[in-house]
Enzyme design. Structure first.
Site, PDB file in Angstrom:
ATOM      1  N   GLY A  11      12.352  77.068  74.310  1.00 26.44           N
ATOM      2  CA  GLY A  11      12.837  78.180  75.127  1.00 26.44           C
ATOM      3  C   GLY A  11      11.778  78.882  75.951  1.00 26.44           C
ATOM      4  N   ASN A  13      11.093  78.241  79.020  1.00 28.57           N
ATOM      5  CA  ASN A  13      11.709  78.515  80.331  1.00 28.57           C
ATOM      6  C   ASN A  13      12.681  79.684  80.250  1.00 28.57           C
ATOM      7  OD1 ASN A  13      10.891  76.535  82.547  1.00 28.57           O
ATOM      8  ND2 ASN A  13      11.108  75.240  80.728  1.00 28.57           N
ATOM      9  N   MET A  90      19.166  69.559  76.218  1.00 27.28           N
ATOM     10  CA  MET A  90      18.946  68.106  76.167  1.00 27.28           C
ATOM     11  C   MET A  90      20.233  67.333  75.884  1.00 27.28           C
ATOM     12  SD  MET A  90      15.840  68.187  77.053  1.00 27.28           S
ATOM     13  CE  MET A  90      15.073  66.596  76.783  1.00 27.28           C
ATOM     14  N   LEU A  93      25.910  66.391  80.481  1.00 29.02           N
ATOM     15  CA  LEU A  93      27.225  67.037  80.562  1.00 29.02           C
ATOM     16  C   LEU A  93      28.180  66.187  81.389  1.00 29.02           C
ATOM     17  CD1 LEU A  93      25.817  70.607  81.165  1.00 29.02           C
ATOM     18  CD2 LEU A  93      27.100  69.869  79.132  1.00 29.02           C
ATOM     19  N   HIS A 109      13.452  70.035  85.271  1.00 30.27           N
ATOM     20  CA  HIS A 109      13.016  68.778  84.665  1.00 30.27           C
ATOM     21  C   HIS A 109      11.531  68.565  84.942  1.00 30.27           C
ATOM     22  CE1 HIS A 109      13.389  64.750  83.051  1.00 30.27           C
ATOM     23  NE2 HIS A 109      12.635  64.341  84.045  1.00 30.27           N
ATOM     24  N   ASP A 145      19.837  63.739  85.151  1.00 34.67           N
ATOM     25  CA  ASP A 145      18.776  64.344  85.971  1.00 34.67           C
ATOM     26  C   ASP A 145      18.856  63.868  87.432  1.00 34.67           C
ATOM     27  OD1 ASP A 145      17.674  65.763  83.767  1.00 34.67           O
ATOM     28  OD2 ASP A 145      16.588  63.977  83.137  1.00 34.67           O
ATOM     29  N   GLN A 171       4.365  72.928  82.853  1.00 40.25           N
ATOM     30  CA  GLN A 171       5.154  74.120  82.495  1.00 40.25           C
ATOM     31  C   GLN A 171       4.621  75.387  83.153  1.00 40.25           C
ATOM     32  OE1 GLN A 171       6.308  74.196  78.196  1.00 40.25           O
ATOM     33  NE2 GLN A 171       8.250  73.704  79.182  1.00 40.25           N
TER      34      GLN A 171
HETATM   35  C1  GAR Z   1      11.090  71.796  79.840  1.00 36.44           C
HETATM   36  O1  GAR Z   1       9.824  71.377  80.288  1.00 36.44           O
HETATM   37  C2  GAR Z   1      12.202  71.171  80.636  1.00 36.44           C
HETATM   38  O2  GAR Z   1      11.827  70.867  81.949  1.00 36.44           O
HETATM   39  C3  GAR Z   1      12.492  69.922  79.854  1.00 36.44           C
HETATM   40  O3  GAR Z   1      12.384  70.303  78.522  1.00 36.44           O
HETATM   41  C4  GAR Z   1      11.382  71.321  78.418  1.00 36.44           C
HETATM   42  C5  GAR Z   1      11.950  72.421  77.562  1.00 36.44           C
HETATM   43  O4  GAR Z   1      10.975  73.401  77.298  1.00 36.44           O
HETATM   44  N1  GAR Z   1      13.791  69.418  80.165  1.00 36.44           N
HETATM   45  C6  GAR Z   1      14.079  68.117  80.245  1.00 36.44           C
HETATM   46  O5  GAR Z   1      13.299  67.235  79.964  1.00 36.44           O
HETATM   47  C7  GAR Z   1      15.505  67.814  80.721  1.00 36.44           C
HETATM   48  N2  GAR Z   1      15.686  66.434  80.982  1.00 36.44           N
HETATM   49  P1  GAR Z   1      11.388  74.863  76.832  1.00 36.44           P
HETATM   50  O6  GAR Z   1      12.447  74.717  75.722  1.00 36.44           O
HETATM   51  O7  GAR Z   1      10.131  75.442  76.294  1.00 36.44           O
HETATM   52  O8  GAR Z   1      11.930  75.597  78.017  1.00 36.44           O
END
Ligand code: GAR
Length: 202
Positions: A11, A13, A90, A93, A109, A145, A171
């Site tokens: 979480g 993001n 993840m 949908l 992504h 994606d 990130q």
């Molecule tokens: C993020 O870097 C996001 O871009 C990726 O998972 C991570 C979650 O981090 N998403 C994917 O790979 C979707 N295909 P977070 O839970 O710390 O936000």
């Protein structure tokens, strides 16, 4: 615009969105609720700390994908959600969910799509040996994606990077980009012409 955030894990993001909202940088978007498909994840604790309504819709407790997605929709409807952000969510949908939020559902992504879709994009980038990867925020359709791209930022791969080091560098950009896109989405700055996203000033 009431935004529902779907999460599955750490979480960070979501935290970037919550912090942007606290700084007054997300309006006219407002985070209305957070829904996780996994119980007990740190993202739920982040939502709780920020005083946001949060719920778990555990995909493992549903026989069919449609039933899972209908429960997700019900949680979001309970908070009058207008737009959805997939922030490390993840699960792919189906139309059951996506068609309820046409041009109102985005995903972040950690790669320059269409390269390295799916899970572990930073590990895929390291294994492939690319010198540049990045982050993509895109509209969500029923592909993996694969929806229309809204914004991308390139991130260099350093010699000796492992997946974790690269993901951390990605990130830093992602945490700045996602709140900006959410704010602009709520301000009505994006429209789709086929696959191309047209952006206008506020
Ligand atoms: C993020 O870097 C996001 O871009 C990726 O998972 C991570 C979650 O981090 N998403 C994917 O790979 C979707 N295909 P977070 O839970 O710390 O936000």
């Amino acid at each position: 615009m009431n935004v529902g955030v779907l999460v599955s894990g750490n979480g960070t993001n979501l935290q970037a969105l919550l912090d942007a909202e606290a700084r007054g940088e997300l309006a006219p978007a407002r985070i209305a609720c957070v829904v996780s498909n996994r119980p007990g994840v740190p993202a739920l604790a982040r939502a709780a700390r920020a005083g946001k309504p949060h719920a778990v819709v555990d995909h493992r407790t549903f026989g069919e994908r449609t039933a899972f997605e209908q429960q997700l929709l019900a949680e979001l409807a309970a908070h009058q959600v207008d737009a959805v952000v997939l922030a490390g969510f993840m699960r792919v949908l189906t139309a059951t969910f996506v068609d309820a939020f046409v041009a109102r559902i985005i995903n972040t992504h950690p790669s320059l799509l269409p390269a390295f879709p799916g899970v572990d994009a930073p590990a895929q980038a390291v294994a492939y040996g690319v010198r540049v990867t990045g982050v993509t925020v895109h509209f969500v359709d029923t592909s993996l994606d694969g929806g229309p791209i809204i914004a991308q930022i390139a991130v260099p791969v350093a010699a000796g990077d492992d997946a974790a080091a690269l993901h951390a560098r990605i990130q830093r950009e992602e945490h700045a980009l996602l709140p900006r896109v959410v704010q602009r989405l709520a301000a009505g700055c994006y429209s789709c012409e086929g696959r191309r996203v047209v952006e206008r000033a506020e």
